[in-house]
Write an enzyme that holds these catalytic residues in place. Structure first.
Site, mmCIF file in Angstrom:
data_model
loop_
_atom_site.group_PDB
_atom_site.id
_atom_site.type_symbol
_atom_site.label_atom_id
_atom_site.label_comp_id
_atom_site.label_asym_id
_atom_site.label_seq_id
_atom_site.Cartn_x
_atom_site.Cartn_y
_atom_site.Cartn_z
ATOM 1 N N SER A 1 15.616 22.504 -11.291
ATOM 2 C CA SER A 1 14.436 23.357 -11.418
ATOM 3 C C SER A 1 14.885 24.756 -11.798
ATOM 4 C CB SER A 1 13.692 23.375 -10.084
ATOM 5 O OG SER A 1 12.992 24.598 -9.933
ATOM 6 N N HIS B 1 0.841 -1.222 0.000
ATOM 7 C CA HIS B 1 0.000 0.000 0.000
ATOM 8 C C HIS B 1 0.866 1.258 0.000
ATOM 9 C CE1 HIS B 1 -3.554 -2.492 1.050
ATOM 10 N NE2 HIS B 1 -2.635 -3.189 1.702
#
Ligand code: ARG
Length: 500
Positions: free
Chosen positions: A277, A156
């Protein structure tokens, strides 16, 4: 002049040509078309359908064109629609209609195009399969050094149990092994000979389809002429195989992206596989893995394009089927490029075992083993032990502690009537030690992983050998066709040459 012009009053418009021609797409199949044409002409001569003398002239020209295609000198003319008409037109240009025009006896573009496609993609499938297998083996090579390197195993997407980095790496080898098996299955579907099916119904000429099957390195004849010319399921199967492969690859990419994130920081993807970035100076983005994850969309799209092109097309060639190659080429190219860069990316990953160890300690990932221990020592059912450990974890979380606080774990277990010594608790809650104990077959324990490595690498190596045999067989068939063709034009007796 178009080869089919005689029945027409005027030529097609430029717009129609632009809309219908496939020369750019067909370029990849020049060699396949020349090889198939050589095999076809040799068969026609052998069957006395075309006189030896004319056959020799055709073969001579085709061999020259083959050389020219190797050296990039053979140019295709867009005005001639496709690769097939280009090659026939060139033969006619060089030999005249009387001899050049004989190449298309007992042949149609409808059987030609599927023959060429099968010849082209079987090599692509084998190359891809080799790439997949080498990737699987590279992962195993990396895994060999990391049998005891801790990693936080998840379910999960949440911390679950400690595993080894080797266990994680080899899981993808195990997956890729199946992808390779699927590619080889697709190869078997693809490697059948449709040549001789002609337009849809076979021919009244006494052709021998075994001769071309052998010369072209096909495993067998694809017998039914209408099926052979109409079916594209061999392409769909190939694209579906690639789509499944890309689906598997996308999950690997997702894990690379996730584990290289600052919160986990278990993976360092390396500067050459990341970009920065434009505004945030601290960023290093794992763009290769992100893009590779997204490229599965291109391959799924190609599969759906192919399925949709073929859907509802009645048997017997329709021009819809010409629309089959762009998506398949795209799927092949995208998968090839993705496998290549991702293989390098994964090999370059630097793993930080320290961060992984911290992650394991902080996330209660050995709680299952604590429960297992209580079952073994405390004469209790698993569910009873599970409840006790569950309560213990709940309390530790409340107190902002972890299982590393053995004293407190001991007290909390005592409150539930379970008595375990400190050193035993330390033993069964230490992720590194727990890892060593998971020795069930296929488990993450180092001995179990050695066995996984042995089994999976042996299967991968075996399939790699299988691929090498297949590509060697294809190469031998081509060499054989070229040799027979060469000896034929030098005056050797064709019946003897083809009796090999
Ligand atoms: N260029 C065609 C294709 O790619 C070849 C077959 C054309 N046959 C025909 N009858 N127009 O499918």
């Amino acid at each position: 002049m178009k080869l089919w012009a005689s029945r027409f009053h005027s030529d097609i418009s430029k717009e129609t040509l632009d809309y219908t021609e496939t020369v750019d797409i067909d370029k990849r199949m020049i060699r396949s078309d020349l090889w198939a044409s050589l095999a076809h002409v040799l068969m026609l001569c052998h069957q006395r359908i075309v006189p030896m003398q004319d056959g020799r002239a055709l073969v001579k020209c085709l061999l020259r064109m083959f050389d020219d295609s190797e050296s990039g000198r053979l140019r295709l003319d867009r005005a001639l629609e496709d690769v097939h008409l280009n090659i026939e037109a060139e033969l006619i240009r060089q030999l005249g209609l009387e001899i050049g025009g004989k190449v298309h006896t007992a042949r149609s573009r409808n059987d030609q195009v599927v023959t060429d496609t099968r010849i082209y993609i079987r090599e692509e499938i084998i190359k891809l399969c080799e790439q997949v297998l080498r990737f699987g083996l590279d992962l195993i090579g990396k895994a060999r050094e990391h049998g005891e390197t801790l990693m936080l195993g998840r379910t999960h997407s949440q911390p679950a149990q400690p595993i080894s980095y080797a266990f994680w790496l080899t899981s993808y080898s195990s997956i890729l092994l199946r992808d390779a098996e699927r590619l080889l299955n697709a190869y078997t579907t693809v490697n059948k000979n449709p040549l001789g099916a002609c337009a849809l119904a076979g021919t009244s000429f006494p052709i021998d389809r075994q001769i071309t099957t052998r010369l072209l390195g096909f495993d067998q004849v694809l017998l039914h002429a209408l099926d052979a010319t109409s079916s594209r399921d061999f392409m769909i199967e190939t694209a579906a195989t690639l789509a499944i492969l890309m689906s598997n690859i996308s999950r690997l990419c997702e894990e690379v992206v996730c584990y290289s994130g600052f919160e986990h920081a278990a993976f360092d993807v390396g500067d050459s596989f990341a970009t920065g970035s434009s505004i945030m100076p601290q960023k290093r983005n794992p763009v290769v893995a992100e893009l590779a994850r997204a490229r599965s969309a291109v391959v799924y799209g190609s599969l759906f394009e192919l399925l949709t092109v073929v859907k509802g097309v009645s048997l017997g060639y329709s021009c819809d089927l010409q629309q089959d190659k762009p998506p398949l080429w795209r799927a092949l190219d995208t998968t090839k490029a993705t496998l290549s860069i991702l293989n390098s990316q994964v090999l370059a990953i630097k793993y930080d075992p320290y961060r992984a160890k911290q992650g394991c300690w902080n996330t209660f990932c050995t709680a299952t083993e604590l429960a297992n221990h209580i079952v073994q020592e405390g004469n209790m059912s698993f569910r009873e032990a599970y409840d006790i450990v569950g309560r213990t974890v709940k309390e530790l979380v409340n107190e902002s502690r972890t299982l590393a606080d053995a004293e407190r774990v001991k007290e909390l277990l005592m409150l539930n009537g379970v008595e375990i010594g400190i050193d035993q608790i330390e033993h069964v809650t230490d992720p590194g030690r727990v890892l060593m104990r998971q020795q069930s077959p296929g488990g993450t324990g180092p001995k179990a992983v050695v066995e996984i490595v042995r089994a999976v690498s042996s299967d991968l190596t075996h399939l790699l050998e299988n691929c090498r045999e297949k590509s060697a067989a294809v190469r031998t068939s081509l060499d054989c066709t070229l040799r027979i063709a060469g000896e034929f034009i030098n005056g050797h007796e064709l019946f003897a040459l083809l009796a090999y």
